[in-house]
Design a protein around this motif. Sequence first.
Motif, PDB file in Angstrom:
ATOM      1  N   VAL A 209       7.477  35.405 -27.544  1.00 38.14           N
ATOM      2  CA  VAL A 209       6.115  35.701 -28.000  1.00 38.14           C
ATOM      3  C   VAL A 209       5.449  34.436 -28.518  1.00 38.14           C
ATOM      4  CG1 VAL A 209       4.740  37.061 -29.608  1.00 38.14           C
ATOM      5  CG2 VAL A 209       6.767  38.065 -28.538  1.00 38.14           C
ATOM      6  N   TRP A 210       6.195  33.648 -29.295  1.00 31.89           N
ATOM      7  CA  TRP A 210       5.635  32.387 -29.808  1.00 31.89           C
ATOM      8  C   TRP A 210       5.319  31.433 -28.661  1.00 31.89           C
ATOM      9  CZ3 TRP A 210       7.665  27.434 -29.349  1.00 31.89           C
ATOM     10  CH2 TRP A 210       7.004  26.446 -30.089  1.00 31.89           C
ATOM     11  N   ALA A 211       6.216  31.357 -27.664  1.00 29.91           N
ATOM     12  CA  ALA A 211       5.989  30.459 -26.534  1.00 29.91           C
ATOM     13  C   ALA A 211       4.755  30.881 -25.738  1.00 29.91           C
ATOM     14  CB  ALA A 211       7.230  30.428 -25.630  1.00 29.91           C
ATOM     15  N   LEU A 212       4.575  32.178 -25.510  1.00 29.58           N
ATOM     16  CA  LEU A 212       3.403  32.656 -24.780  1.00 29.58           C
ATOM     17  C   LEU A 212       2.121  32.400 -25.565  1.00 29.58           C
ATOM     18  CD1 LEU A 212       4.753  36.030 -23.349  1.00 29.58           C
ATOM     19  CD2 LEU A 212       4.230  33.951 -22.068  1.00 29.58           C
ATOM     20  N   SER A 213       2.184  32.556 -26.910  1.00 32.33           N
ATOM     21  CA  SER A 213       0.985  32.295 -27.715  1.00 32.33           C
ATOM     22  C   SER A 213       0.599  30.820 -27.674  1.00 32.33           C
ATOM     23  CB  SER A 213       1.225  32.735 -29.162  1.00 32.33           C
ATOM     24  OG  SER A 213       2.237  31.957 -29.761  1.00 32.33           O
ATOM     25  N   GLN A 214       1.599  29.933 -27.545  1.00 30.38           N
ATOM     26  CA  GLN A 214       1.312  28.507 -27.433  1.00 30.38           C
ATOM     27  C   GLN A 214       0.799  28.148 -26.043  1.00 30.38           C
ATOM     28  OE1 GLN A 214       1.544  26.295 -30.096  1.00 30.38           O
ATOM     29  NE2 GLN A 214       1.891  28.203 -31.224  1.00 30.38           N
ATOM     30  N   ALA A 215       1.321  28.838 -25.026  1.00 30.19           N
ATOM     31  CA  ALA A 215       0.903  28.545 -23.656  1.00 30.19           C
ATOM     32  C   ALA A 215      -0.479  29.103 -23.355  1.00 30.19           C
ATOM     33  CB  ALA A 215       1.927  29.111 -22.668  1.00 30.19           C
ATOM     34  N   PHE A 216      -0.830  30.214 -23.969  1.00 28.39           N
ATOM     35  CA  PHE A 216      -2.138  30.850 -23.728  1.00 28.39           C
ATOM     36  C   PHE A 216      -2.847  31.071 -25.061  1.00 28.39           C
ATOM     37  CE2 PHE A 216       0.871  32.273 -20.465  1.00 28.39           C
ATOM     38  CZ  PHE A 216       0.229  31.830 -19.321  1.00 28.39           C
ATOM     39  N   PRO A 217      -3.311  30.010 -25.700  1.00 27.30           N
ATOM     40  CA  PRO A 217      -3.939  30.169 -27.024  1.00 27.30           C
ATOM     41  C   PRO A 217      -5.247  30.947 -26.967  1.00 27.30           C
ATOM     42  CG  PRO A 217      -4.222  27.925 -26.196  1.00 27.30           C
ATOM     43  CD  PRO A 217      -3.290  28.610 -25.247  1.00 27.30           C
ATOM     44  N   GLU A 218      -5.888  31.000 -25.800  1.00 31.28           N
ATOM     45  CA  GLU A 218      -7.153  31.736 -25.723  1.00 31.28           C
ATOM     46  C   GLU A 218      -6.954  33.246 -25.789  1.00 31.28           C
ATOM     47  OE1 GLU A 218      -5.457  31.351 -21.656  1.00 31.28           O
ATOM     48  OE2 GLU A 218      -5.768  30.033 -23.390  1.00 31.28           O
TER      49      GLU A 218
END
Length: 331
Positions: A209-218
Motif C-alpha cells: 500500500v505504501w509503495a503504491l501510494s508513492q508510485a501514484f501520489p495523485e
Amino acid sequence: MKKNYAVVPQWWFLVMLVLVLGLSIFSCEGFGQELQLPYWGVLLAAGLACFSTLPVGIITATTNQQPVNVVTELIIGYLYPGRPLANVVFKTYGYISMSQAIMFLMDFKLGHYMKIPPRSMFTVQLVGTVLASSVYFGTSWWLLESVSNICDPAKLPAGSPWTCPGDEVFYNASVIWGVVGPQRIFGRLGRYAKMNYFFLAGALAPVPVWALSQAFPERGWIRLISMPVLLSATAVMPSARSVNYLMWGAVGLTFNHVVYRRYKAWWARHNYVLSAALDAGVVFMGMASYAMLQSRGIYGVNWWGLQVDDHCDLARCPTAPGVSVPGCPVQ
C-alpha cells in the motif's frame, strides 16, 4: 488548559503503578498460588503492556483496532503450558490492562476537549475503577452463590438467561491456549505450524500500500487503505447470530455510504455523538428488556429474524477420529 488548571503530577501515575503491580504479584503468589501465574509472569505481562501501549494506541487512534489480544495468550502458552488460569491471568495483565490504559487516555482526551480539570479526571477514573471492580466482583460472587448450575446450559432450565456466553469464550481460550497450548497447535507438535507465517504476512502487508501510494501520489484514496482494519475488522464483529450480523452491517453501510456521502458536513459535526448514541441505545435497550421482560419471567423471546437463523447441530460434534458422541457421526 495548563494556564487554568494544574496538571497531574507524574509521580501520581508512578505511585499507582508500583502499588497495583505489588498487589498483582501478591494476588498471584498468595492465596496458595491458585492463579498459577508466578511473579515473573506478572512482571513480563506488565512489561508487555507498557511496551505495547504506545504502538497499539497509535493503531487504535487511526484504525480503532487493538491487535495484541491473542499475542499474550500465545506468549504465555509457549512459556508456561498446561496452566489455564495462568494463561487467563497473563492475558488480563498483559492485554486488558493495556486496553484499559488506552480507554483512560480516551477519557483524558475527552475531558481535555470538555475543559475538565485533569486532576478531577484522574480522581474520577480512580474512584470509578475501584467502585466498578468492587461491584463486578460482588455481583459475580452473588450470582455464583445464588444461581444453581450457573454457566452450565446442560443443567439449566429451558430459557434460562444464566448461560454465560462471554465467560465461555474466556474458558475456551484458557483450554485452547493454556491446557492444550500453542506448541500442540501452532508449534512443532501441532498441525498448523505454517499459520505462523501470517505474522510475517501481516507485518509486510502495509508495504505494498505504501509503495503504491508513492508510485501514484495523485490517487489519494490509496493512502486511505488501512491494512490493520482490513485484516482485523472481523475480530470486532458481534459474536452473535446471523440476524445480528445483518443489522450490524446494515447500520454500517447506511451511515457510511448514504449519510457520509450526502451529508458530509453533518457527519463531520455529529459522528462522535451518533456513535455514543448508538452505544447508549444498546445499553438502554438492555435495561428496558430486563425491566419489561426478564423481570416478569419472560426469557425466551422469539425476536424477528431468529426463526430463519442458521443452525448447525453438527458444529458441537468432535472432529478427532474415532470419538463417539451420541447424535454425531464418527470421523
